[in-house]
Design an enzyme around this catalytic site. Sequence first.
Site, mmCIF file in Angstrom:
data_model
loop_
_atom_site.group_PDB
_atom_site.id
_atom_site.type_symbol
_atom_site.label_atom_id
_atom_site.label_comp_id
_atom_site.label_asym_id
_atom_site.label_seq_id
_atom_site.Cartn_x
_atom_site.Cartn_y
_atom_site.Cartn_z
ATOM 1 C CG ASP A 53 65.439 89.008 8.943
ATOM 2 O OD1 ASP A 53 65.595 88.965 7.709
ATOM 3 O OD2 ASP A 53 66.360 89.243 9.741
ATOM 4 C CG ASP A 92 68.095 89.847 4.480
ATOM 5 O OD1 ASP A 92 67.212 89.592 5.328
ATOM 6 O OD2 ASP A 92 69.132 90.482 4.757
#
Length: 410
Positions: free
Chosen positions: A293, A109
């Site tokens: 992201d 992430d």
Amino acid sequence: MLQITTLGGMTFKISQVQNKKYYGARKGRGAMAMARAYSKFGAAVPDDLLSSIEEILKELGLLGNTGASNSTGTDPKGEVAATPQMFDSEYLCPVSIGTPPQTLQLDFDTGSSDLWVFSSETPSNQVMGQTAWDIQKSSTAQLQTGETWSISYGDGSSSSGNVYLDKVSVGGITVQQQAVESAKNVSLSFTQRPDTDGLLGLAFGSINTVRPTKQKTFFESATNELASPLFTANLKKEAPGNYNFGFIDNTEFTGDITFVPVNSSSGFWQFTGAGYKIANSAAVSLSHQAIADTGTTLLLVPDQIAAAYYAQVQGASNNAAAGGYIFPCTATLPDYTAIIGNYQAVIPGDFIKFSPVDGNTFATATTCFGGIQASPAGFPFAIYGDIFLKSQFVVFHGGNQQLGFAAKPL
């Protein structure tokens, strides 16, 4: 294959693996992806969207049947807000922790900075199929007395626990004393994701949540061992992608890589988007702040851009209950081009057809949910998530504080 031997000389490739518990692109996936984005970045989920998700979960028999007494309490709306984007973690990355090594499947992430996992300290009623790190079985685990971590979400839930130092291996590189955050409490949004054993954050350590002493991310800890202080993401549509650490593989992209500055002051891989194009229309200048992201599914753009895109899709509308823009599944979606510096990143239209709305498959649904959506009101930046990243080869250059973008075979 380019290798720059300026640091420790190590390079490695880590391929994603298929998540056997993946639910697929079925009804509710779009609404849940939006809810997860709201929650991740601390925004309240709109009531219309909560109500819609509640109905979907009732149909699936999932509401009120979690078995977990997490911090969201017993309020059904709290439970719904914490429901994950449960249909999207199609591919995960194996990470080994401890001595002897225990392998967990983690989400990489770039929008967070904690390496946290389900563990032997996680209450059993909050573990629903995840593999937990057994701390007692690792001879090298060291409790960091007084250090704790806590991540709060927009639905009011949180995950938190203790901090250990232990050996962590990703691909071919091992960090001997990496901070591993052990979950003593897990948000329902993760309890209800049996596929995912935790997260490996790849944003900047300034937003790590360990207190009183912030901890380095795995990438920051490993940087001095790498041939070059960077990693690349080559995510793919409906196929396992890969991350490379320490080198740029020239076989994974075409043309040149365009680098743009990163503003890391907020802790994210933040850059400036310059504008957009829809299909073959003229470029439109619209400067906006954005982050890259890998932990967000959708491409969330300024409202003006989303409205302009769906104005070119016959029958499209912005439906609050569905979570955003929807359109007839028979519609042909135009390509979308994100303009970043001098680079034009083309996302094919078929990448943007994200999920069915009124059926469990694209074949049975009449209405579909778009992978491009408007950023929630009040968000400080657009979020270039997996819809965008799967269409591009992306370099996260920590040494130069830059992002690089290039086209690749799709």
